[in-house]
Design a protein around this motif. Structure first.
Motif, short mmCIF file in Angstrom:
data_model
loop_
_atom_site.label_atom_id
_atom_site.label_comp_id
_atom_site.label_asym_id
_atom_site.label_seq_id
_atom_site.Cartn_x
_atom_site.Cartn_y
_atom_site.Cartn_z
N SER A 136 0.86 -1.19 0.00
CA SER A 136 0.00 0.00 0.00
C SER A 136 0.89 1.23 0.00
O SER A 136 2.08 1.15 0.34
CB SER A 136 -0.93 0.02 1.22
OG SER A 136 -0.18 0.11 2.42
N THR A 137 0.33 2.38 -0.39
CA THR A 137 1.07 3.64 -0.35
C THR A 137 0.79 4.33 0.97
O THR A 137 -0.36 4.54 1.33
CB THR A 137 0.64 4.56 -1.51
OG1 THR A 137 0.94 3.91 -2.75
CG2 THR A 137 1.39 5.89 -1.46
N SER A 139 0.00 6.93 3.57
CA SER A 139 -0.87 8.11 3.51
C SER A 139 -1.85 8.06 2.34
O SER A 139 -2.72 8.90 2.22
CB SER A 139 -0.09 9.43 3.45
OG SER A 139 0.28 9.77 2.13
N GLY A 140 -1.67 7.09 1.45
CA GLY A 140 -2.55 6.98 0.29
C GLY A 140 -2.12 7.81 -0.90
O GLY A 140 -2.69 7.70 -1.99
N ASN A 141 -1.10 8.68 -0.71
CA ASN A 141 -0.67 9.58 -1.78
C ASN A 141 0.85 9.73 -1.79
O ASN A 141 1.53 9.37 -0.83
CB ASN A 141 -1.29 10.97 -1.61
CG ASN A 141 -2.80 10.95 -1.68
OD1 ASN A 141 -3.36 10.73 -2.73
ND2 ASN A 141 -3.45 11.17 -0.55
N ARG A 188 -2.91 11.28 9.23
CA ARG A 188 -2.34 10.32 8.30
C ARG A 188 -1.88 10.99 7.01
O ARG A 188 -1.91 10.41 5.93
CB ARG A 188 -3.33 9.19 7.98
CG ARG A 188 -3.85 8.44 9.18
CD ARG A 188 -2.73 7.82 10.00
NE ARG A 188 -2.00 6.80 9.25
CZ ARG A 188 -0.86 6.23 9.67
NH1 ARG A 188 -0.31 6.62 10.82
NH2 ARG A 188 -0.28 5.31 8.95
N GLN A 189 -1.47 12.26 7.13
CA GLN A 189 -0.92 13.01 6.00
C GLN A 189 0.50 13.44 6.34
O GLN A 189 0.88 13.53 7.51
CB GLN A 189 -1.79 14.22 5.68
CG GLN A 189 -3.21 13.87 5.25
CD GLN A 189 -3.23 13.01 3.99
OE1 GLN A 189 -2.56 13.31 2.99
NE2 GLN A 189 -4.00 11.92 4.03
#
Length: 232
Positions: A136-137, A139-141, A188-189
């Motif tokens: 998975s990445t 932070s999602g980005n 979570r950023q």
């Protein structure tokens, strides 16, 4: 990297000899080095990086000609691929400057790299969860760090609590300094960068945490001087 009480090294040949642009993996038996059967075979690769966790070793290789990154695990005397690293958009290009592998205190594997899936070579931290066996990445980005394809020096470290940190510096910027960002545990950023040193960053950024949570950050400046910082 150490695995099963063996010292394992990895390199990419850069001459016209047998191992040109292939990954050679060697094992030290206590007195001599022996070239082992690595996982890549005759695959042409551009870079490699290694990490370890307990009795397992991890190897990542980059093939810029086909825009592919592969990550392998060494355990019980053999190699296997940690499938699923590639994601949509990576086929557009992979930056060659940022390429570091690390692990956390729980055995999860992290790959720091840059791709231009968004149109710019942005740094991204990918995580392989050792329990779910999926990538998975973080932070999602991607982060906001522009790798400029080749010119960024960066590495990642994971605190004992599981918080990812990234230290970086732009090698082409004459006024560059060493900066650090971390993943905010609540949002979570990625955080805004914090300047650690105003010395010009050269090469060999290294970032690790002790089991008690003390962070150690070092780098070589533009005058080939080593700087070491400690954070508690």
């Amino acid at each position: 990297a150490l695995s099963e009480d063996k010292l394992i090294s990895s390199m990419v040949g850069n001459t016209s000899a047998t191992y040109y642009r292939t990954n050679a993996t060697s094992v030290f038996n206590g007195s001599t080095w022996n070239i082992a059967n690595g996982p890549c075979g005759s695959q042409i690769v551009y870079k490699s990086t290694m990490a370890k966790y307990e009795d397992k070793a991890y190897l990542a290789v980059m093939d810029r000609s086909s825009f592919v990154i592969k990550v392998y695990e060494y355990r019980d005397g053999g190699w296997s691929e940690l499938d699923g690293f590639q994601e949509a958009g990576m086929s557009n290009g992979i930056g060659s400057g940022v390429f570091k592998l690390t692990t956390d205190s729980r055995g999860n594997v992290y790959m720091l790299h840059a791709d231009n899936a968004t149109g710019s070579y942005l740094v991204k931290l990918r995580k392989f969860d050792i329990e779910s066996r999926k990538w998975s990445t973080v932070s999602g980005n991607s982060t906001h760090i522009d790798a400029h394809d080749t010119h960024l020096n960066a590495c990642a470290a994971i605190s004992p609590e599981g918080t990812p940190y990234i230290a970086y510096g732009d090698l082409l910027d004459p006024n560059t300094c060493l900066k650090v960002i971390c993943l905010d545990p609540e949002s979570r950023q990625w955080s805004e960068p914090v300047v650690v040193s105003t010395e010009k960053v050269g090469n060999d950024i290294s970032f690790v945490f002790s089991p008690t949570g003390i962070g150690y950050l070092s780098f070589v400046d533009g005058n080939s001087m080593v700087h070491v910082y400690r954070a508690e």
